[in-house]
Design a protein around this motif. Structure first.
Motif, PDB file in Angstrom:
ATOM      1  N   HIS A  13       0.845  -1.192   0.000  1.00 55.83           N
ATOM      2  CA  HIS A  13       0.000   0.000   0.000  1.00 55.83           C
ATOM      3  C   HIS A  13       0.881   1.243   0.000  1.00 55.83           C
ATOM      4  O   HIS A  13       1.929   1.268   0.655  1.00 55.83           O
ATOM      5  CB  HIS A  13      -0.910   0.019   1.226  1.00 55.83           C
ATOM      6  CG  HIS A  13      -1.813  -1.174   1.289  1.00 55.83           C
ATOM      7  ND1 HIS A  13      -2.989  -1.249   0.584  1.00 55.83           N
ATOM      8  CD2 HIS A  13      -1.687  -2.356   1.937  1.00 55.83           C
ATOM      9  CE1 HIS A  13      -3.555  -2.418   0.808  1.00 55.83           C
ATOM     10  NE2 HIS A  13      -2.793  -3.125   1.624  1.00 55.83           N
ATOM     11  N   THR A  48      -1.135  -2.465  -4.262  1.00 57.72           N
ATOM     12  CA  THR A  48      -2.511  -2.955  -4.141  1.00 57.72           C
ATOM     13  C   THR A  48      -3.258  -2.063  -3.152  1.00 57.72           C
ATOM     14  O   THR A  48      -3.419  -2.419  -1.987  1.00 57.72           O
ATOM     15  CB  THR A  48      -2.514  -4.410  -3.635  1.00 57.72           C
ATOM     16  OG1 THR A  48      -1.708  -4.482  -2.449  1.00 57.72           O
ATOM     17  CG2 THR A  48      -1.965  -5.354  -4.686  1.00 57.72           C
ATOM     18  N   GLU A  49      -3.680  -0.902  -3.620  1.00 59.23           N
ATOM     19  CA  GLU A  49      -4.328   0.040  -2.704  1.00 59.23           C
ATOM     20  C   GLU A  49      -5.677  -0.519  -2.225  1.00 59.23           C
ATOM     21  O   GLU A  49      -6.288  -1.355  -2.874  1.00 59.23           O
ATOM     22  CB  GLU A  49      -4.576   1.382  -3.404  1.00 59.23           C
ATOM     23  CG  GLU A  49      -3.352   1.961  -4.109  1.00 59.23           C
ATOM     24  CD  GLU A  49      -2.269   2.462  -3.166  1.00 59.23           C
ATOM     25  OE1 GLU A  49      -2.269   2.085  -1.984  1.00 59.23           O
ATOM     26  OE2 GLU A  49      -1.395   3.223  -3.641  1.00 59.23           O
ATOM     27  N   HIS A  52      -9.558   0.849  -4.168  1.00 61.26           N
ATOM     28  CA  HIS A  52      -9.376   1.950  -5.112  1.00 61.26           C
ATOM     29  C   HIS A  52      -8.422   1.504  -6.210  1.00 61.26           C
ATOM     30  O   HIS A  52      -7.351   0.963  -5.919  1.00 61.26           O
ATOM     31  CB  HIS A  52      -8.798   3.167  -4.376  1.00 61.26           C
ATOM     32  CG  HIS A  52      -8.405   4.288  -5.275  1.00 61.26           C
ATOM     33  ND1 HIS A  52      -9.329   5.132  -5.849  1.00 61.26           N
ATOM     34  CD2 HIS A  52      -7.194   4.692  -5.720  1.00 61.26           C
ATOM     35  CE1 HIS A  52      -8.690   6.014  -6.590  1.00 61.26           C
ATOM     36  NE2 HIS A  52      -7.401   5.764  -6.535  1.00 61.26           N
ATOM     37  N   PHE A  53      -8.814   1.727  -7.458  1.00 64.65           N
ATOM     38  CA  PHE A  53      -7.914   1.422  -8.572  1.00 64.65           C
ATOM     39  C   PHE A  53      -8.051   2.511  -9.619  1.00 64.65           C
ATOM     40  O   PHE A  53      -9.129   2.733 -10.167  1.00 64.65           O
ATOM     41  CB  PHE A  53      -8.237   0.061  -9.189  1.00 64.65           C
ATOM     42  CG  PHE A  53      -7.212  -0.372 -10.206  1.00 64.65           C
ATOM     43  CD1 PHE A  53      -6.099  -1.076  -9.825  1.00 64.65           C
ATOM     44  CD2 PHE A  53      -7.365  -0.044 -11.549  1.00 64.65           C
ATOM     45  CE1 PHE A  53      -5.130  -1.468 -10.746  1.00 64.65           C
ATOM     46  CE2 PHE A  53      -6.411  -0.430 -12.482  1.00 64.65           C
ATOM     47  CZ  PHE A  53      -5.295  -1.143 -12.079  1.00 64.65           C
ATOM     48  N   ASP A  54      -6.966   3.197  -9.895  1.00 64.40           N
ATOM     49  CA  ASP A  54      -6.950   4.267 -10.880  1.00 64.40           C
ATOM     50  C   ASP A  54      -6.353   3.711 -12.177  1.00 64.40           C
ATOM     51  O   ASP A  54      -5.164   3.419 -12.250  1.00 64.40           O
ATOM     52  CB  ASP A  54      -6.097   5.429 -10.350  1.00 64.40           C
ATOM     53  CG  ASP A  54      -6.047   6.607 -11.306  1.00 64.40           C
ATOM     54  OD1 ASP A  54      -6.567   6.481 -12.434  1.00 64.40           O
ATOM     55  OD2 ASP A  54      -5.482   7.636 -10.924  1.00 64.40           O
ATOM     56  N   ARG A  72       0.493  -3.084 -10.623  1.00 61.82           N
ATOM     57  CA  ARG A  72      -0.639  -2.578  -9.838  1.00 61.82           C
ATOM     58  C   ARG A  72      -1.773  -3.583  -9.790  1.00 61.82           C
ATOM     59  O   ARG A  72      -2.056  -4.277 -10.768  1.00 61.82           O
ATOM     60  CB  ARG A  72      -1.136  -1.264 -10.427  1.00 61.82           C
ATOM     61  CG  ARG A  72      -0.070  -0.170 -10.346  1.00 61.82           C
ATOM     62  CD  ARG A  72      -0.499   1.090 -11.027  1.00 61.82           C
ATOM     63  NE  ARG A  72      -1.786   1.509 -10.539  1.00 61.82           N
ATOM     64  CZ  ARG A  72      -2.861   1.665 -11.291  1.00 61.82           C
ATOM     65  NH1 ARG A  72      -2.782   1.446 -12.585  1.00 61.82           N
ATOM     66  NH2 ARG A  72      -3.996   2.048 -10.762  1.00 61.82           N
ATOM     67  N   GLY A  73      -2.404  -3.666  -8.626  1.00 59.61           N
ATOM     68  CA  GLY A  73      -3.605  -4.455  -8.435  1.00 59.61           C
ATOM     69  C   GLY A  73      -4.496  -3.684  -7.493  1.00 59.61           C
ATOM     70  O   GLY A  73      -4.360  -2.459  -7.360  1.00 59.61           O
ATOM     71  N   VAL A  74      -5.387  -4.370  -6.812  1.00 56.53           N
ATOM     72  CA  VAL A  74      -6.241  -3.699  -5.836  1.00 56.53           C
ATOM     73  C   VAL A  74      -6.585  -4.689  -4.729  1.00 56.53           C
ATOM     74  O   VAL A  74      -6.620  -5.900  -4.954  1.00 56.53           O
ATOM     75  CB  VAL A  74      -7.529  -3.160  -6.512  1.00 56.53           C
ATOM     76  CG1 VAL A  74      -8.397  -4.297  -7.047  1.00 56.53           C
ATOM     77  CG2 VAL A  74      -8.325  -2.279  -5.559  1.00 56.53           C
ATOM     78  N   VAL A  88      -6.565  -5.959 -13.169  1.00 53.85           N
ATOM     79  CA  VAL A  88      -7.831  -5.231 -13.061  1.00 53.85           C
ATOM     80  C   VAL A  88      -8.146  -4.555 -14.404  1.00 53.85           C
ATOM     81  O   VAL A  88      -7.295  -3.849 -14.962  1.00 53.85           O
ATOM     82  CB  VAL A  88      -7.755  -4.170 -11.948  1.00 53.85           C
ATOM     83  CG1 VAL A  88      -9.055  -3.378 -11.882  1.00 53.85           C
ATOM     84  CG2 VAL A  88      -7.437  -4.828 -10.616  1.00 53.85           C
ATOM     85  N   LEU A  93     -14.000  -3.370 -13.158  1.00 52.56           N
ATOM     86  CA  LEU A  93     -14.405  -2.196 -12.375  1.00 52.56           C
ATOM     87  C   LEU A  93     -15.883  -1.863 -12.602  1.00 52.56           C
ATOM     88  O   LEU A  93     -16.545  -1.341 -11.701  1.00 52.56           O
ATOM     89  CB  LEU A  93     -13.523  -0.996 -12.742  1.00 52.56           C
ATOM     90  CG  LEU A  93     -12.042  -1.133 -12.396  1.00 52.56           C
ATOM     91  CD1 LEU A  93     -11.251   0.051 -12.938  1.00 52.56           C
ATOM     92  CD2 LEU A  93     -11.848  -1.254 -10.892  1.00 52.56           C
ATOM     93  N   THR A 200       2.052  -6.928 -15.694  1.00 55.23           N
ATOM     94  CA  THR A 200       0.874  -7.485 -15.032  1.00 55.23           C
ATOM     95  C   THR A 200       0.395  -8.734 -15.771  1.00 55.23           C
ATOM     96  O   THR A 200      -0.048  -9.704 -15.141  1.00 55.23           O
ATOM     97  CB  THR A 200      -0.244  -6.428 -14.980  1.00 55.23           C
ATOM     98  OG1 THR A 200       0.241  -5.296 -14.252  1.00 55.23           O
ATOM     99  CG2 THR A 200      -1.484  -6.975 -14.295  1.00 55.23           C
TER     100      THR A 200
END
Lengths: 406, 161
Positions: A13, A48-49, A52-54, A72-74, A88, A93, A200
């Motif tokens: 995070h 992996t926030e 939230h995924f931007d 990046r993941g979530v 993702v 989403l 990814t």
């Protein structure tokens, strides 16, 4: 790298997207470089926030500067605990409100797979927010679950041991991640892949492939010649009584949205030598910049100044209250202190407070509602001296004599 | 700054660490066992948490699902600030401190206040930090090996020349 293996921390995070994280992505990258300098194998990590995924965010250029991999993941929250999703897509989403704290896990795993990604049960052994407890207590079948994070840097050995037990009993695959929120935790646990992972797509392909070889491990064990530690055992240890008391679901969150972002004056106080002395006496503070006039007169400020935390030594009026209708127990979840100027005897300090946000998430103790407040402290010259952001959490607890002990 | 240090140099309390003396991976710690008396003194001084009996009353703490009374978060922060300030020396300055309270700190917990240097910003252009800034991860660790308080601090330290 000396072979085709890749060592990735799959659960990280950052302050870019997780309210409770202090580590920056560049800070993490510098830490990767520092760990490598100590002989550890560490290729990168997956951000992996929480909830939230931007889609537009991209760390590839930054990662390249450090010769590292940043993917990046979530991390989403479901009715069997937290779940990491890699790969993702917009289609994924579109199907979920990621801010929900009780998404249907079977849907999350199925849709992740159908949209070209893969979902992984996060910190499997943790109370409430790991899948083990839901299997043991509710007979959850783990529909569609193939991979579980069995080695998690934020879990204790007992919790990780329970996750490994589940993985072995159900024939699942195991991965590792640090769950780092601050830089020095990065990579404490990670996953070794027997193949090159640079994107990814590479990561998702490996995790979806039943023949792929990967395993969780500790960063320290990646050093040449290091002896691999055995996987944690499930031997029970005493958990804090506060764990596992609340549920994950519940009614929609109710609060007064009109107070958000509205700053109001909450009080003022004068910084006096007596106040500084009392503060230092209460906590046995002996720094001569705060306690010794002669010493401080020759110091960087030309006289005594107040310790940084002095603003917290004076009770201000109540901050705006969003009147959250949830929980029976509240406490602080986090704080950020920014210090701009020293406060000196004679300064008149005014406090101005606002509510920045209200939101919910789940943790070891079940569902939680967070309120973020910011208080700005200004002196008589209109200069900001300090600011404090405080996040408080409300949750449901049970008395210890009423079955509350975990 | 140079003059300040020259003046302070003769005072043993002015042990000053320079930016050049700091390296990533430097680690330091002090023990801390918060006592009932310490918490009560702080509550009396500040008035904060005075109406929250969980911070000084065992029965109230147990009614809230805790084994012992809570140490208010700001006291933990003050101890972490002191750890860093004492390590820096009087010419150092804390620019920011961010902490996450992961679990309750309770009266009589045997804690270690720990700091670890995670970055030195010699070029002065990293994430808005000034020249001479140092980032540290800070934490409290209890007897179970848990970290009830985790955080990161950015401090500004003087250069030697």
């Amino acid at each position: 790298m000396t072979d085709d293996a890749t060592y990735l921390d799959l659960h990280v995070h950052s302050s870019d997207g997780s309210d409770d994280a202090g580590g920056t992505v560049e800070g993490y990258l510098k830490w990767v470089a520092a760990r490598r300098a100590h002989g550890m194998r560490f290729d990168g990590f997956v951000v992996t926030e929480h909830r939230h995924f931007d889609l537009d965010r991209d760390y590839s250029a930054l990662a390249a500067r450090y010769d590292a991999v940043v993917l990046r993941g979530v991390e989403v929250e479901t009715d069997i605990g937290h779940v990491l999703v890699f790969g993702v897509t917009p289609a994924f989403l579109d199907r979920f409100d990621l801010t929900s704290v009780s998404l249907p896990y079977d849907e999350v795993f199925r849709v992740a797979w159908e949209t070209g990604g893969v979902a992984v049960g996060a910190h499997g052994g943790r109370p409430r927010i790991g899948c083990v407890e839901h299997v043991d207590e509710r007979g959850v079948t783990l529909e569609g679950v193939t991979v579980v994070e069995a080695l998690n840097g934020g879990s204790n050995d007992y919790e990780n041991g329970r996750a490994f037990d589940l993985v072995e009993a159900r024939g699942l695959r195991a991965v590792g991640g640090s769950d780092a929120h601050f830089v020095s935790a990065l990579g404490s646990c990670l996953t070794r892949f027997d193949r090159v992972i640079r994107t990814t797509d590479d990561l998702v392909a490996a995790l979806r492939d039943p023949e792929a070889r990967y395993e969780p491990m500790y960063l320290e064990d990646t050093k040449d010649g290091a002896e691999r530690r055995p996987r944690p055992s499930g031997a029970p240890v005493a958990l804090p009584s506060s764990s596992g008391q609340g549920s994950l679901g519940g009614d929609a969150l109710e609060y007064d949205r009109t107070v958000i972002g509205r700053e109001v004056k909450v009080g003022e106080f004068e910084v006096t030598r007596e106040l500084i002395a009392s503060f230092c006496a209460a906590l046995d503070e002996q720094n001569p910049l705060y306690t010794d006039e002669a010493f401080a007169a020759q110091g960087p400020y030309g006289g005594i100044v107040a310790p940084p935390g002095i603003a917290q030594a004076v009770r201000m009026g109540p901050a705006p209250n969003p009147q959250v209708k949830f929980g029976n127990n509240g406490m602080m979840a986090g704080q950020r202190f920014e210090y701009y100027l020293p406060a000196r005897p004679g300064d008149l300090i005014e406090g101005f407070a606002q509510v920045k946000a209200v939101y919910e998430k789940t943790g070891r103790s079940g569902r939680m509602v967070f309120v973020e407040r910011r208080t700005r402290y200004a002196n008589q010259h209109g200069e900001d001296v300090a600011a404090v952001e405080t996040t408080s959490v409300q949750r449901e607890t049970k008395p210890l004599d009423d079955g509350g002990s975990a | 700054m140079t003059g300040d240090r020259a003046i302070l140099a003769g005072d043993p309390r002015a042990a000053q660490r320079a930016f050049e003396d700091v390296a990533v991976g430097d680690r330091f710690e002090v023990p801390w066992q918060p006592t009932h008396a310490q918490v009560v003194a702080w509550v009396k001084l500040t008035g904060m948490f005075a109406d929250d009996r969980r911070v000084f009353d065992l029965e109230a703490a147990r009614a809230g699902g805790l084994d012992r009374p809570i140490v208010p978060g700001p006291i933990s922060v003050i101890m972490l600030e002191r750890l860093v300030a004492d390590w820096m020396g009087p010419l150092g300055r804390i620019q920011s401190l961010t902490v996450s309270y992961r679990r309750a700190v309770l009266h009589d917990d045997r804690l270690r206040c720990i700091a670890l240097v995670i970055d030195v910003h010699g070029d002065g252009d990293y994430e808005g930090t000034p020249e001479g800034a140092v980032s540290l991860d800070v934490s409290l660790e209890n007897e179970r090996g848990e970290q009830p308080v985790l955080g990161t601090a950015v401090v500004v330290m003087p250069r030697r020349d």
